[in-house]
Design a protein around this motif. Structure first.
Motif, PDB file in Angstrom:
ATOM      1  N   PHE A 135       0.846  -1.201   0.000  1.00 35.84           N
ATOM      2  CA  PHE A 135       0.000   0.000   0.000  1.00 35.84           C
ATOM      3  C   PHE A 135       0.881   1.251   0.000  1.00 35.84           C
ATOM      4  O   PHE A 135       0.650   2.196  -0.758  1.00 35.84           O
ATOM      5  CB  PHE A 135      -0.913  -0.029   1.233  1.00 35.84           C
ATOM      6  N   GLU A 136       1.896   1.235   0.850  1.00 41.34           N
ATOM      7  CA  GLU A 136       2.815   2.373   0.948  1.00 41.34           C
ATOM      8  C   GLU A 136       3.621   2.540  -0.335  1.00 41.34           C
ATOM      9  O   GLU A 136       3.850   3.665  -0.810  1.00 41.34           O
ATOM     10  CB  GLU A 136       3.741   2.176   2.143  1.00 41.34           C
ATOM     11  N   ASP A 137       4.062   1.420  -0.910  1.00 44.00           N
ATOM     12  CA  ASP A 137       4.809   1.483  -2.173  1.00 44.00           C
ATOM     13  C   ASP A 137       3.951   2.083  -3.286  1.00 44.00           C
ATOM     14  O   ASP A 137       4.452   2.845  -4.127  1.00 44.00           O
ATOM     15  CB  ASP A 137       5.269   0.082  -2.587  1.00 44.00           C
ATOM     16  N   PHE A 138       2.672   1.737  -3.303  1.00 46.80           N
ATOM     17  CA  PHE A 138       1.770   2.289  -4.314  1.00 46.80           C
ATOM     18  C   PHE A 138       1.701   3.806  -4.180  1.00 46.80           C
ATOM     19  O   PHE A 138       1.761   4.537  -5.173  1.00 46.80           O
ATOM     20  CB  PHE A 138       0.376   1.682  -4.163  1.00 46.80           C
ATOM     21  N   ILE A 139       1.585   4.284  -2.943  1.00 43.47           N
ATOM     22  CA  ILE A 139       1.531   5.727  -2.698  1.00 43.47           C
ATOM     23  C   ILE A 139       2.836   6.399  -3.122  1.00 43.47           C
ATOM     24  O   ILE A 139       2.837   7.420  -3.822  1.00 43.47           O
ATOM     25  CB  ILE A 139       1.250   6.006  -1.208  1.00 43.47           C
ATOM     26  N   ASP A 140       3.969   5.810  -2.698  1.00 45.32           N
ATOM     27  CA  ASP A 140       5.274   6.410  -3.001  1.00 45.32           C
ATOM     28  C   ASP A 140       5.563   6.430  -4.496  1.00 45.32           C
ATOM     29  O   ASP A 140       6.269   7.319  -4.987  1.00 45.32           O
ATOM     30  CB  ASP A 140       6.381   5.634  -2.279  1.00 45.32           C
ATOM     31  N   ASN A 141       5.055   5.433  -5.221  1.00 44.79           N
ATOM     32  CA  ASN A 141       5.347   5.312  -6.653  1.00 44.79           C
ATOM     33  C   ASN A 141       4.197   5.783  -7.539  1.00 44.79           C
ATOM     34  O   ASN A 141       4.189   5.476  -8.742  1.00 44.79           O
ATOM     35  CB  ASN A 141       5.681   3.851  -6.987  1.00 44.79           C
ATOM     36  N   TYR A 142       3.264   6.502  -6.970  1.00 44.73           N
ATOM     37  CA  TYR A 142       2.072   6.904  -7.729  1.00 44.73           C
ATOM     38  C   TYR A 142       2.431   7.733  -8.965  1.00 44.73           C
ATOM     39  O   TYR A 142       1.876   7.514 -10.048  1.00 44.73           O
ATOM     40  CB  TYR A 142       1.125   7.696  -6.830  1.00 44.73           C
ATOM     41  N   LEU A 143       3.376   8.661  -8.821  1.00 47.36           N
ATOM     42  CA  LEU A 143       3.771   9.481  -9.965  1.00 47.36           C
ATOM     43  C   LEU A 143       4.423   8.625 -11.054  1.00 47.36           C
ATOM     44  O   LEU A 143       4.224   8.871 -12.245  1.00 47.36           O
ATOM     45  CB  LEU A 143       4.723  10.593  -9.521  1.00 47.36           C
ATOM     46  N   LEU A 144       5.185   7.610 -10.631  1.00 42.67           N
ATOM     47  CA  LEU A 144       5.773   6.685 -11.613  1.00 42.67           C
ATOM     48  C   LEU A 144       4.691   5.870 -12.305  1.00 42.67           C
ATOM     49  O   LEU A 144       4.794   5.571 -13.504  1.00 42.67           O
ATOM     50  CB  LEU A 144       6.770   5.750 -10.925  1.00 42.67           C
ATOM     51  N   HIS A 145       3.644   5.520 -11.551  1.00 44.93           N
ATOM     52  CA  HIS A 145       2.524   4.805 -12.163  1.00 44.93           C
ATOM     53  C   HIS A 145       1.852   5.674 -13.225  1.00 44.93           C
ATOM     54  O   HIS A 145       1.418   5.170 -14.269  1.00 44.93           O
ATOM     55  CB  HIS A 145       1.497   4.409 -11.103  1.00 44.93           C
ATOM     56  N   LEU A 146       1.750   6.968 -12.960  1.00 43.83           N
ATOM     57  CA  LEU A 146       1.158   7.878 -13.942  1.00 43.83           C
ATOM     58  C   LEU A 146       2.020   7.965 -15.195  1.00 43.83           C
ATOM     59  O   LEU A 146       1.500   8.039 -16.316  1.00 43.83           O
ATOM     60  CB  LEU A 146       0.980   9.274 -13.333  1.00 43.83           C
ATOM     61  N   VAL A 147       3.343   7.950 -15.006  1.00 46.81           N
ATOM     62  CA  VAL A 147       4.258   7.949 -16.159  1.00 46.81           C
ATOM     63  C   VAL A 147       4.070   6.657 -16.959  1.00 46.81           C
ATOM     64  O   VAL A 147       4.036   6.670 -18.190  1.00 46.81           O
ATOM     65  CB  VAL A 147       5.720   8.087 -15.689  1.00 46.81           C
ATOM     66  N   GLY A 148       3.948   5.544 -16.239  1.00 44.63           N
ATOM     67  CA  GLY A 148       3.712   4.268 -16.909  1.00 44.63           C
ATOM     68  C   GLY A 148       2.406   4.254 -17.680  1.00 44.63           C
ATOM     69  O   GLY A 148       2.317   3.692 -18.776  1.00 44.63           O
ATOM     70  N   LEU A 149       1.381   4.885 -17.109  1.00 47.63           N
ATOM     71  CA  LEU A 149       0.091   4.970 -17.790  1.00 47.63           C
ATOM     72  C   LEU A 149       0.198   5.805 -19.064  1.00 47.63           C
ATOM     73  O   LEU A 149      -0.409   5.464 -20.092  1.00 47.63           O
ATOM     74  CB  LEU A 149      -0.950   5.579 -16.853  1.00 47.63           C
ATOM     75  N   GLU A 150       0.969   6.863 -19.012  1.00 42.15           N
ATOM     76  CA  GLU A 150       1.159   7.694 -20.203  1.00 42.15           C
ATOM     77  C   GLU A 150       1.860   6.902 -21.304  1.00 42.15           C
ATOM     78  O   GLU A 150       1.527   7.048 -22.490  1.00 42.15           O
ATOM     79  CB  GLU A 150       1.982   8.934 -19.840  1.00 42.15           C
ATOM     80  N   GLN A 151       2.808   6.043 -20.919  1.00 43.25           N
ATOM     81  CA  GLN A 151       3.480   5.197 -21.893  1.00 43.25           C
ATOM     82  C   GLN A 151       2.505   4.205 -22.505  1.00 43.25           C
ATOM     83  O   GLN A 151       2.560   3.917 -23.711  1.00 43.25           O
ATOM     84  CB  GLN A 151       4.643   4.459 -21.225  1.00 43.25           C
ATOM     85  N   GLU A 152       1.601   3.678 -21.659  1.00 43.77           N
ATOM     86  CA  GLU A 152       0.559   2.776 -22.153  1.00 43.77           C
ATOM     87  C   GLU A 152      -0.313   3.495 -23.189  1.00 43.77           C
ATOM     88  O   GLU A 152      -0.713   2.905 -24.199  1.00 43.77           O
ATOM     89  CB  GLU A 152      -0.313   2.296 -20.994  1.00 43.77           C
ATOM     90  N   LYS A 153      -0.596   4.762 -22.935  1.00 42.95           N
ATOM     91  CA  LYS A 153      -1.428   5.540 -23.858  1.00 42.95           C
ATOM     92  C   LYS A 153      -0.718   5.748 -25.190  1.00 42.95           C
ATOM     93  O   LYS A 153      -1.332   5.653 -26.266  1.00 42.95           O
ATOM     94  CB  LYS A 153      -1.783   6.888 -23.236  1.00 42.95           C
ATOM     95  N   ILE A 154       0.587   6.022 -25.128  1.00 38.19           N
ATOM     96  CA  ILE A 154       1.366   6.212 -26.356  1.00 38.19           C
ATOM     97  C   ILE A 154       1.357   4.933 -27.191  1.00 38.19           C
ATOM     98  O   ILE A 154       1.151   4.967 -28.412  1.00 38.19           O
ATOM     99  CB  ILE A 154       2.809   6.620 -26.007  1.00 38.19           C
ATOM    100  N   GLU A 155       1.568   3.783 -26.525  1.00 40.79           N
ATOM    101  CA  GLU A 155       1.568   2.500 -27.228  1.00 40.79           C
ATOM    102  C   GLU A 155       0.184   2.186 -27.797  1.00 40.79           C
ATOM    103  O   GLU A 155       0.060   1.651 -28.900  1.00 40.79           O
ATOM    104  CB  GLU A 155       1.995   1.383 -26.278  1.00 40.79           C
ATOM    105  N   PHE A 156      -0.855   2.523 -27.032  1.00 46.95           N
ATOM    106  CA  PHE A 156      -2.227   2.286 -27.481  1.00 46.95           C
ATOM    107  C   PHE A 156      -2.528   3.091 -28.742  1.00 46.95           C
ATOM    108  O   PHE A 156      -3.078   2.568 -29.710  1.00 46.95           O
ATOM    109  CB  PHE A 156      -3.197   2.671 -26.365  1.00 46.95           C
ATOM    110  N   GLU A 157      -2.160   4.369 -28.725  1.00 49.68           N
ATOM    111  CA  GLU A 157      -2.412   5.230 -29.885  1.00 49.68           C
ATOM    112  C   GLU A 157      -1.589   4.770 -31.089  1.00 49.68           C
ATOM    113  O   GLU A 157      -2.046   4.862 -32.231  1.00 49.68           O
ATOM    114  CB  GLU A 157      -2.095   6.678 -29.521  1.00 49.68           C
ATOM    115  N   LYS A 158      -0.379   4.257 -30.826  1.00 46.45           N
ATOM    116  CA  LYS A 158       0.454   3.742 -31.913  1.00 46.45           C
ATOM    117  C   LYS A 158      -0.216   2.529 -32.564  1.00 46.45           C
ATOM    118  O   LYS A 158      -0.258   2.408 -33.792  1.00 46.45           O
ATOM    119  CB  LYS A 158       1.832   3.364 -31.378  1.00 46.45           C
ATOM    120  N   MET A 159      -0.749   1.627 -31.724  1.00 45.30           N
ATOM    121  CA  MET A 159      -1.408   0.439 -32.247  1.00 45.30           C
ATOM    122  C   MET A 159      -2.678   0.795 -33.013  1.00 45.30           C
ATOM    123  O   MET A 159      -3.008   0.160 -34.017  1.00 45.30           O
ATOM    124  CB  MET A 159      -1.733  -0.518 -31.112  1.00 45.30           C
TER     125      MET A 159
END
Length: 251
Positions: A135-159
């Motif tokens: 739970f704590e790791d999720f909170i600490d890495n939340y901004l990194l998760h958002l970066v990962g989500l943006e990468q997912e969006k880039i790959e999705f739009e590419k596909m």
């Protein structure tokens, strides 16, 4: 109105699956039939409160824990038996809320993220120490998760762009090949693939699938394939239905 296929391919579904996987990794089941002790619960509460004062951390008492949803009535007061913990973390906006609730009546981790459906992960048991760490790791890495989500969006739009180009190529290729032939045909977009239906005279129809993986091989072969099928039909002494399944056809 959006088609069913478009809904399935919408980025909202990709986004939901992304967060669901991350939330699903937070809650770690414990030994079946076991329950964290009062000391373990109090320790988890104190550690989370100290390291993350921005979280709303609440201790729960045993009384009224059978309620379907946690409320102020089940909060701990001096002298009560400690029976659970309730942690709420707002993740940057009023629409983003991470929540952990554990009591003898229910146990879950949930995430509300913008306009997505709420994500709930439930379990009958809990490894409290590991779950709190996750739970704590999720909170600490939340901004990194958002970066990962943006990468997912880039790959999705590419596909999506690749898929759009492939569909345009299929339409163009089929039209170029069949426009010079005397067949009636129809190309139907089924989402994951195209169904090409070609009429071979009265009550005779050939149907094949075309997708981004096979169209470059199948479209050029259509004229010769139709010629062979017509030749076969002419020598048949009686009508025969011919079908080809995925198990038998490996192209």
């Amino acid at each position: 109105m959006r088609s069913k296929h478009f809904k399935e391919r919408a980025f909202e579904q990709v986004e939901y699956n992304y967060w669901k996987k991350l939330v699903g990794e937070i809650l770690v089941p414990g030994v079946p039939g076991s329950y964290p002790s009062e000391g373990e619960i109090l320790s988890a509460y104190n550690e989370m409160s100290a390291r993350h004062p921005e979280c709303k951390c609440k201790i729960l008492k045993a009384k009224n824990l059978g309620q379907p949803k946690p409320s102020s009535e089940c909060l701990f007061q001096r002298g009560d038996k400690i029976s659970g913990i309730w942690i709420i973390r707002q993740m940057g906006s009023t629409d983003d809320v991470l929540e952990f609730f554990m009591s003898s009546a229910q146990l879950y981790v949930s995430l509300k993220h913008k306009g997505l459906p709420s994500i709930f992960v439930r379990s009958a048991t809990c490894n409290l120490q590991q779950t709190m760490k996750n739970f704590e790791d999720f909170i600490d890495n939340y901004l990194l998760h958002l970066v990962g989500l943006e990468q997912e969006k880039i790959e999705f739009e590419k596909m999506l762009k690749i898929e759009k180009m492939a569909k345009l190529s299929i339409r163009t290729g089929v039209s170029q090949v069949l426009s010079s032939l005397s067949y009636e045909w129809n190309l139907v977009d089924k989402g994951e693939c195209f169904a090409l239906r070609i009429g071979l005279g009265k009550k005779k129809l050939v149907e094949m699938s075309l997708n981004d993986k096979n169209f470059t091989k199948r479209i050029p072969a259509i004229p010769e394939m139709l010629k062979n099928i017509e030749g076969l039909l002419k020598i048949m002494p009686f009508p025969v239905d011919i079908s080809m399944t995925k198990e038998l056809l490996k192209l």
